[in-house]
Write an enzyme that holds these catalytic residues in place. Structure first.
Site, PDB file in Angstrom:
ATOM      1  N   CYS A 147       0.812  -1.213   0.000  1.00  0.00           N
ATOM      2  CA  CYS A 147       0.000   0.000   0.000  1.00  0.00           C
ATOM      3  C   CYS A 147       0.847   1.266   0.000  1.00  0.00           C
ATOM      4  CB  CYS A 147      -0.935   0.004   1.204  1.00  0.00           C
ATOM      5  SG  CYS A 147      -1.917  -1.505   1.354  1.00  0.00           S
TER       6      CYS A 147
ATOM      7  N   HIS B  48      -3.245   6.567   2.492  1.00  0.00           N
ATOM      8  CA  HIS B  48      -3.728   5.267   2.029  1.00  0.00           C
ATOM      9  C   HIS B  48      -5.104   5.021   2.628  1.00  0.00           C
ATOM     10  CE1 HIS B  48      -4.307   1.079   1.405  1.00  0.00           C
ATOM     11  NE2 HIS B  48      -4.001   0.733   2.630  1.00  0.00           N
TER      12      HIS B  48
ATOM     13  N   ASN C 182     -10.472  -0.421  -0.049  1.00  0.00           N
ATOM     14  CA  ASN C 182      -9.015  -0.340   0.091  1.00  0.00           C
ATOM     15  C   ASN C 182      -8.391  -0.982  -1.148  1.00  0.00           C
ATOM     16  OD1 ASN C 182      -6.319  -1.003   0.646  1.00  0.00           O
ATOM     17  ND2 ASN C 182      -6.699  -1.459   2.804  1.00  0.00           N
TER      18      ASN C 182
END
Length: 364
Positions: free
Chosen positions: A123, A262, A293
């Protein structure tokens, strides 16, 4: 004896265009409830997510990457042939070699002289790639760079798994960077803590397939995480690194107009923003609510959405922060680009440069 010569370096870099492509399927919490044996309220309370975007079986990570890249290139006004380097952040490209980046370059019309490589930093990968592209432009190694975060995480999820599967989404976000007379990308603060590397992991090693008596007895590797460990780290440790990036740029939290972390989950995003002490009117990216996500794609997709919807505008000062598997992290302050391309969606009928040999897994 003649000394070594070097192309005159550019002083700074800046972001000049952004684009995105989200998975083509909108998946509400209710669609996952039966497999999880949990309800919509349980998912919302833990993550803030209402829907996430999944890509259909025939939509591959390279398709998402290409549409995001084309949108960013169109927005920038710089032809693909003028890209000197292409960097793709991904953990879901299904080939060991070649990497996705050189294939993407060919698909969008980049020159064979353009360097291209993939980054695997989970990420944090997009922010890692921004750091590298910025350094290349400032040093004179490159003039223009295409940076892409692209993931199809649905291929690595178990719908019954309760730590991460219901959070994940699919998509790609891209930016074009170019030279600037003034700083448009601040110094990067980055690092990793491998001591906590197993906090986000896959369930199986590929070697289990190779040495199994019957590979069909080995489950497909899927993602899982130690949620409490990640939450504690992201809300108590990670904000210090983000604060260091602000300081490294010669700014204070009061100077930050936009926070684009993120999109791990909404609780983490909002806790980090509060801990950093940003202004009350600072815009906080919350793309996770209905995109989910998307790992290395989440920061550029959140940026793309804010600009496309007019919530923010080019020239504003934004703090980027990527963190996740590894535990890798990276943060930098940037000036937002003026231009956003496309509508943020994946379109199956969009023109591409696909060839049959690249359609890995399509239709199988």
């Amino acid at each position: 004896m003649t000394g070594i010569s070097y192309r005159r370096p550019s002083s700074y870099s800046r972001l000049i265009g952004v684009g995105g492509a989200r998975g083509d399927r909108i998946v509400p919490n209710g669609d996952l409830a039966e497999a999880l044996e949990r309800d919509d309220e349980w998912i919302r309370r833990r993550t803030g997510i209402i829907t996430r975007r999944h890509a259909s079986r025939e939509v591959l990570v390279q398709h998402l990457a290409e549409q995001a890249a084309r949108a960013a290139l169109d927005a920038s006004g710089v032809p693909a042939g003028e890209m000197d380097v292409i960097i793709v952040s991904t953990v879901t490209w299904m080939k060991m070699t070649p990497g996705l980046a050189p294939l993407l370059g060919a698909r969008v019309g980049a020159s064979p002289s353009a360097a291209a490589y993939d980054v695997n930093a989970g990420c944090a990968g997009f922010c890692y790639a921004i750091a590298q592209a910025d350094a290349m432009i400032r040093s004179g190694l490159a003039r223009h760079a295409l940076v892409v975060g692209a993931e199809k995480l649905v291929d690595f999820t178990d719908p019954t798994e309760r730590t991460i599967s219901f959070i994940l989404g699919d998509g790609a976000g891209a930016v074009v960077l170019g030279p600037s007379d003034t700083p448009g990308v601040g110094p990067t603060v980055w690092g990793s803590d491998g001591r906590k590397g197993d906090a986000i992991r896959t369930t199986h090693d590929w070697l289990e397939y190779k040495y199994a008596d019957d590979f069909r007895d080995v489950p497909w590797p899927t993602a899982e995480q130690d949620g409490p460990t990640i939450f504690r780290w992201a809300t108590s440790v990670a904000p210090h690194f983000a604060a260091q990036a602000i300081e490294a740029a010669g700014l204070t939290p009061a100077d930050i107009d936009v926070f684009i972390p993120h999109q791990a989950n909404l609780r983490i995003v909002e806790t980090m923003a509060h801990t950093l002490g940003l202004r009350e009117d600072a815009v906080i990216a919350r793309d996770v609510i209905d995109t989910g996500n998307t790992s290395g794609a989440s920061v550029p997709l959140a940026m793309e959405r804010l600009l496309r919807e007019g919530t923010v505008h080019g020239g504003q000062t934004a703090l980027l922060f990527g963190f996740g598997a590894g535990l890798c992290y990276a943060s930098q302050v940037v000036e937002l680009p003026d231009a956003v391309g496309g509508d943020g969606e994946y379109h199956a009928d969009a023109p591409t440069a696909m060839s049959e040999s690249e359609e890995i897994g399509a239709g199988e």
